[in-house]
Design a protein around this motif. Structure first.
Motif, PDB file in Angstrom:
ATOM      1  N   ASN A 107       0.823  -1.200   0.000  1.00 25.89           N
ATOM      2  CA  ASN A 107       0.000   0.000   0.000  1.00 25.89           C
ATOM      3  C   ASN A 107       0.861   1.256   0.000  1.00 25.89           C
ATOM      4  N   VAL A 108       1.924   1.250   0.800  1.00 30.28           N
ATOM      5  CA  VAL A 108       2.843   2.390   0.842  1.00 30.28           C
ATOM      6  C   VAL A 108       3.544   2.541  -0.507  1.00 30.28           C
ATOM      7  N   ASN A 109       4.021   1.424  -1.058  1.00 28.83           N
ATOM      8  CA  ASN A 109       4.699   1.486  -2.360  1.00 28.83           C
ATOM      9  C   ASN A 109       3.784   2.014  -3.454  1.00 28.83           C
ATOM     10  N   LYS A 110       2.520   1.646  -3.366  1.00 28.36           N
ATOM     11  CA  LYS A 110       1.538   2.070  -4.365  1.00 28.36           C
ATOM     12  C   LYS A 110       1.411   3.589  -4.401  1.00 28.36           C
ATOM     13  N   HIS A 111       1.431   4.212  -3.213  1.00 32.44           N
ATOM     14  CA  HIS A 111       1.242   5.661  -3.141  1.00 32.44           C
ATOM     15  C   HIS A 111       2.559   6.442  -3.204  1.00 32.44           C
ATOM     16  N   TRP A 112       3.659   5.765  -2.939  1.00 32.91           N
ATOM     17  CA  TRP A 112       4.940   6.462  -2.833  1.00 32.91           C
ATOM     18  C   TRP A 112       5.269   7.242  -4.095  1.00 32.91           C
ATOM     19  N   LYS A 113       5.142   6.602  -5.245  1.00 30.79           N
ATOM     20  CA  LYS A 113       5.540   7.247  -6.497  1.00 30.79           C
ATOM     21  C   LYS A 113       4.645   8.432  -6.850  1.00 30.79           C
ATOM     22  N   ASP A 114       3.419   8.439  -6.315  1.00 32.73           N
ATOM     23  CA  ASP A 114       2.522   9.559  -6.586  1.00 32.73           C
ATOM     24  C   ASP A 114       2.937  10.825  -5.851  1.00 32.73           C
ATOM     25  N   TYR A 115       3.632  10.655  -4.737  1.00 33.66           N
ATOM     26  CA  TYR A 115       3.960  11.801  -3.895  1.00 33.66           C
ATOM     27  C   TYR A 115       5.431  12.194  -3.919  1.00 33.66           C
ATOM     28  N   ASP A 116       6.317  11.263  -4.209  1.00 32.22           N
ATOM     29  CA  ASP A 116       7.750  11.580  -4.279  1.00 32.22           C
ATOM     30  C   ASP A 116       8.048  12.188  -5.648  1.00 32.22           C
ATOM     31  N   LYS A 117       7.666  13.434  -5.812  1.00 34.17           N
ATOM     32  CA  LYS A 117       7.730  14.067  -7.119  1.00 34.17           C
ATOM     33  C   LYS A 117       9.151  14.275  -7.625  1.00 34.17           C
ATOM     34  N   ASN A 118      10.069  14.595  -6.721  1.00 31.77           N
ATOM     35  CA  ASN A 118      11.451  14.812  -7.178  1.00 31.77           C
ATOM     36  C   ASN A 118      12.291  13.545  -7.118  1.00 31.77           C
ATOM     37  N   THR A 131       0.394  17.776  -4.045  1.00 36.35           N
ATOM     38  CA  THR A 131      -0.153  16.696  -4.863  1.00 36.35           C
ATOM     39  C   THR A 131      -1.593  16.401  -4.479  1.00 36.35           C
ATOM     40  N   THR A 132      -1.877  16.441  -3.194  1.00 36.11           N
ATOM     41  CA  THR A 132      -3.214  16.099  -2.716  1.00 36.11           C
ATOM     42  C   THR A 132      -4.219  17.218  -2.952  1.00 36.11           C
ATOM     43  N   TYR A 133      -3.822  18.465  -2.669  1.00 40.30           N
ATOM     44  CA  TYR A 133      -4.774  19.570  -2.725  1.00 40.30           C
ATOM     45  C   TYR A 133      -4.542  20.505  -3.916  1.00 40.30           C
ATOM     46  N   GLY A 134      -3.331  20.511  -4.447  1.00 37.34           N
ATOM     47  CA  GLY A 134      -3.019  21.173  -5.700  1.00 37.34           C
ATOM     48  C   GLY A 134      -3.512  22.591  -5.837  1.00 37.34           C
ATOM     49  N   TYR A 135      -4.162  22.840  -6.961  1.00 36.73           N
ATOM     50  CA  TYR A 135      -4.627  24.171  -7.346  1.00 36.73           C
ATOM     51  C   TYR A 135      -5.479  24.834  -6.268  1.00 36.73           C
ATOM     52  N   TYR A 136      -6.242  24.045  -5.553  1.00 35.85           N
ATOM     53  CA  TYR A 136      -7.205  24.610  -4.609  1.00 35.85           C
ATOM     54  C   TYR A 136      -6.543  25.269  -3.408  1.00 35.85           C
ATOM     55  N   LEU A 137      -5.270  24.983  -3.192  1.00 32.76           N
ATOM     56  CA  LEU A 137      -4.565  25.630  -2.087  1.00 32.76           C
ATOM     57  C   LEU A 137      -4.440  27.120  -2.319  1.00 32.76           C
TER      58      LEU A 137
END
Length: 317
Positions: A107-118, A131-137
């Motif tokens: 589960n952690v590996n599944k989400h890791w690549k979505d958030y480790d942008k650099n 990544t989670t809230y994006g433009y709306y921030l």
């Protein structure tokens, strides 16, 4: 699109943390063995997912009988670590715990690549937040209908992230991110789990949970619907077990005892249950013929893989 993706992730996270039978949905028992109630009188889906794992259970449902036997044989061989031809309680217990750990890792590996942008093998709070809230921030959620809810979600995420970030550098290692996604697995996240539960259930924000709030979190009656028996049972549990000091409310300490019953080893209980249901000659251990005889029961259980059982050569016990 970013908001939609974040909503999907938040829903998935909620499912991981709170996916348990309705009357116990707040209880954290390490990683849950199944999303279904453990009631064999209404089928074996709990045991199916406990033995096979949630994702593997879905795969088994689509296999032919021969394919099921072949895959089960490979799993049984992996469980039988001493290769004596039997599966004992210790081996089965270890396997179920192993599948729980593997599920969390996957589960952690599944989400890791979505958030480790650099791609520096770390996730900063800024990476997660953007990544989670994006433009709306930048708009302070002005384009969102219920912006107060999103602001609350952001604050809640930040509180949990900071609790998981033990060195306080604003960057989560893989272990720290695991604590963020699965706080029920870490002792130092205990207060966060309790606080989030209180935030959700304590509707009038008086710092305690009444019986009405306790039941209301689990059950909303439909018009003309009779109250299920389990609701009466939960009301009884509230008064007899949950409300330790008998003041009519649950404080944070009592909520902690309720939602984090760490002394209960559900993998051990499930191992005992599977042996009891499958051990035909009652010698306390399972053979391949016994498991084949109860194939329907086994292939709807914990053994076959918690959260994605794959019998890969690199999948070490």
């Amino acid at each position: 699109m970013v908001l939609l993706r974040s909503l999907v992730f938040l829903c998935a996270l909620a499912a991981v943390v709170f996916a348990v039978p309705a009357q116990e949905k707040r209880v954290h028992r390490q990683a849950d063995l199944s999303d279904h109630a453990h009631d064999d009188s209404h089928g074996y889906q709990y045991d199916h997912e406990a033995f096979l794992g949630k994702e593997e259970a879905k795969t088994f449902d689509q296999l032919t009988p021969e394919e099921s036997k072949d895959r089960l044989a490979k799993i049984v061989d992996r469980i039988d670590t001493d290769k004596d031809g039997y599966i004992n309680h210790s081996e089965l217990h270890y396997w179920i715990k192993h599948r729980q750990r593997r599920y969390i890792q996957d589960n952690v590996n599944k989400h890791w690549k979505d958030y480790d942008k650099n791609q520096d093998d770390k996730i900063s709070w800024e990476e997660y937040k953007n990544t989670t809230y994006g433009y709306y921030l930048g708009e302070e959620f002005d384009d969102v209908e219920d912006k107060d809810t999103y602001k609350s979600m952001l604050a809640r995420d930040e509180r949990r992230f900071k609790a998981a970030d033990r060195d306080g550098d604003g960057i989560a290692t893989r272990e720290e991110f695991t604590a963020f996604l699965h706080p029920e697995e870490f002792d130092h996240m205990r207060d966060v789990v309790v606080q989030e539960t209180m935030d959700d259930i304590d509707k009038n924000k008086d710092g305690k949970v009444s019986l009405e709030e306790y039941i209301g979190d689990m059950y909303t009656p439909e018009e003309m619907e009779s109250e299920p028996d389990w609701v009466q049972t939960e009301k009884k549990h509230f008064g007899e077990f949950r409300d330790v000091n008998k003041d009519g409310f649950l404080d944070s300490a009592e909520v902690a005892q309720w939602v984090l019953p760490g002394e209960v080893d559900h993998a051990d209980n499930e191992a005992k249950h599977l042996i009891h249901e499958t051990d035909t000659d009652k010698d306390g251990r399972l053979t391949w013929p016994e498991m084949l005889d109860k194939l329907e029961f086994i292939q709807i259980s914990t053994i076959t893989d918690y959260g994605g059982m794959r019998v890969d050569e690199h999948d070490e016990l």
